[in-house]
Design an enzyme around this catalytic site. Structure first.
Site, mmCIF file in Angstrom:
data_model
loop_
_atom_site.group_PDB
_atom_site.id
_atom_site.type_symbol
_atom_site.label_atom_id
_atom_site.label_comp_id
_atom_site.label_asym_id
_atom_site.label_seq_id
_atom_site.Cartn_x
_atom_site.Cartn_y
_atom_site.Cartn_z
ATOM 1 N N ASP A 48 0.844 -1.201 0.000
ATOM 2 C CA ASP A 48 0.000 0.000 0.000
ATOM 3 C C ASP A 48 0.882 1.255 0.000
ATOM 4 O OD1 ASP A 48 0.845 -0.144 2.605
ATOM 5 O OD2 ASP A 48 -1.145 0.026 3.511
ATOM 6 N N SER A 49 2.224 1.056 -0.001
ATOM 7 C CA SER A 49 3.123 2.181 -0.281
ATOM 8 C C SER A 49 2.805 2.751 -1.660
ATOM 9 C CB SER A 49 4.587 1.722 -0.222
ATOM 10 O OG SER A 49 4.765 0.557 -1.020
ATOM 11 N N LYS B 94 -1.138 -9.320 3.076
ATOM 12 C CA LYS B 94 -0.295 -8.854 4.191
ATOM 13 C C LYS B 94 -1.104 -7.923 5.072
ATOM 14 C CE LYS B 94 3.342 -5.923 3.664
ATOM 15 N NZ LYS B 94 2.918 -4.726 4.442
ATOM 16 N N GLU C 110 9.698 -4.112 10.007
ATOM 17 C CA GLU C 110 10.121 -2.821 9.445
ATOM 18 C C GLU C 110 10.697 -1.905 10.526
ATOM 19 O OE1 GLU C 110 7.270 -0.909 6.870
ATOM 20 O OE2 GLU C 110 8.425 0.958 6.811
ATOM 21 N N ASP D 33 -1.080 -6.116 -0.066
ATOM 22 C CA ASP D 33 -1.399 -5.420 1.181
ATOM 23 C C ASP D 33 -2.901 -5.170 1.253
ATOM 24 O OD1 ASP D 33 0.623 -4.879 2.983
ATOM 25 O OD2 ASP D 33 1.326 -3.107 1.901
ATOM 26 N N GLU E 127 -0.941 -5.467 8.629
ATOM 27 C CA GLU E 127 -0.077 -4.795 9.596
ATOM 28 C C GLU E 127 -0.591 -4.992 11.023
ATOM 29 O OE1 GLU E 127 0.595 -0.681 8.671
ATOM 30 O OE2 GLU E 127 1.271 -1.136 6.632
HETATM 31 O O1 KIV Z 1 3.561 -1.089 1.540
HETATM 32 C C1 KIV Z 1 4.712 -1.515 1.456
HETATM 33 O O2 KIV Z 1 5.449 -1.278 0.484
HETATM 34 C C2 KIV Z 1 5.217 -2.316 2.561
HETATM 35 C C3 KIV Z 1 6.684 -2.632 2.566
HETATM 36 C C4 KIV Z 1 7.436 -1.445 2.995
HETATM 37 C C5 KIV Z 1 6.997 -3.808 3.395
HETATM 38 O O3 KIV Z 1 4.490 -2.671 3.423
#
Ligand code: KIV
Length: 282
Positions: free
Chosen positions: A45-46, A114, A184, A84, A116
């Site tokens: 989600d970056s 994924k 992280e 994510d 968090e």
């Molecule tokens: O969203 C993302 O790119 C991430 C990575 C930094 C692990 O969660």
């Protein structure tokens, strides 16, 4: 090369072979990752920030993430695809979390999702998603979706309290059924303790040596402008290269140097004569 599976990742981990993960947000990014032979591709989600231009990961929606994820899926053959789940798409209940995870599998072809966090509600979400048959990668340490609650974008596990919490959360996500955990922005020594404690692979980002590493593709390519985290290593300077290329194009359009003959189609005598005849009719 055959498609990377969870057992293949576990084998790599057991053999001490580093697992390589990189993010991707579109088809060309996925192709680059695939050609490089990475093990895992993360539709992070970056992408909210690095490709959609939001100022944090918080606003991105599931529908927006699914568009990115589908493009990445189309470019991925062998790499294991993790997506994510965005903020707000799993927080309300286990049922909401399962529904979101299933959307990523059915609508984007994700191999895993994924999540968090490692608090009690997050562990409940992980259990529910895993029970529904969707593999889960956990994400601990600096969790950008809840960075405000963590006091900002800062390394975690540097105080006695946060280091002890990380250990509890790491045990918790493994026990809840996560098959892998991203760690992280955590001190190297704490990551080593977590690696010794866990039997699942640890993927580090700003966490020193772990079972594997992940970086944001746009950071490593040097596409991201402005400040990047301490743990980012740039392997190229594509933002500069892109700006230079577009400047050269703009200059050539303005000077008339582009397009040159080799970029143009030539008409046949017959087509030219027909066009002239048509013009003469008026
Ligand atoms: O969203 C993302 O790119 C991430 C990575 C930094 C692990 O969660």
């Amino acid at each position: 090369m055959s498609k990377i599976s969870i057992p293949a990742l576990a084998e790599k981990h057991a053999a001490g072979d580093p697992i390589v993960m990189v993010t991707a947000y579109d088809y060309p990014g996925a192709r680059a990752a695939e050609r490089a032979g990475v093990d895992m591709v993360l539709v992070g989600d970056s992408g909210a920030q690095v490709v959609l231009g939001y100022d944090s990961t918080v606003p991105v929606s599931t529908d927006e993430m699914l568009v990115l994820a589908r493009a990445v899926r189309r470019g991925t053959e062998t790499a294991f695809l993790v997506c994510d789940v965005p903020f707000g798409s799993t927080e309300l209940s286990d049922a909401q979390a399962v529904e979101t995870a299933i959307r990523f599998v059915k609508e984007a072809g994700a191999d895993a999702v994924k999540l968090e966090g490692g608090s009690a509600p997050r562990l409940s979400r992980i259990r529910a998603i895993v029970a529904a048959g969707v593999p889960v990668v956990a994400h601990l340490g600096l969790t950008p979706q809840t960075a405000t609650a963590l006091g900002g974008f800062r390394a975690q596990g540097r105080t006695a309290e946060t280091a002890a919490r990380l250990v509890r959360e790491a045990r918790g996500v493994q026990e809840a059924g996560a098959f892998c955990v991203v760690i992280e922005a955590v001190p190297t020594e704490i990551t080593q303790l977590l690696r010794q404690e866990l039997h699942i692979p640890t993927i580090g980002i700003g966490a020193g040596a772990a079972s594997g590493q992940v970086l944001v593709l746009n950071d490593l390519l040097g596409i991201t402008e402005g400040h990047t985290a301490k743990f980012v290593k740039r392997y190229a300077a594509l933002a500069d290269a892109a700006a230079e290329a577009v400047s050269a194009y703009a200059e050539e359009v303005r000077s008339g140097a582009f397009p040159a003959a080799e970029h143009c189609y030539a008409a046949t005598e017959e087509a030219l004569a027909a066009a002239r005849a048509e013009l003469a009719r008026r």
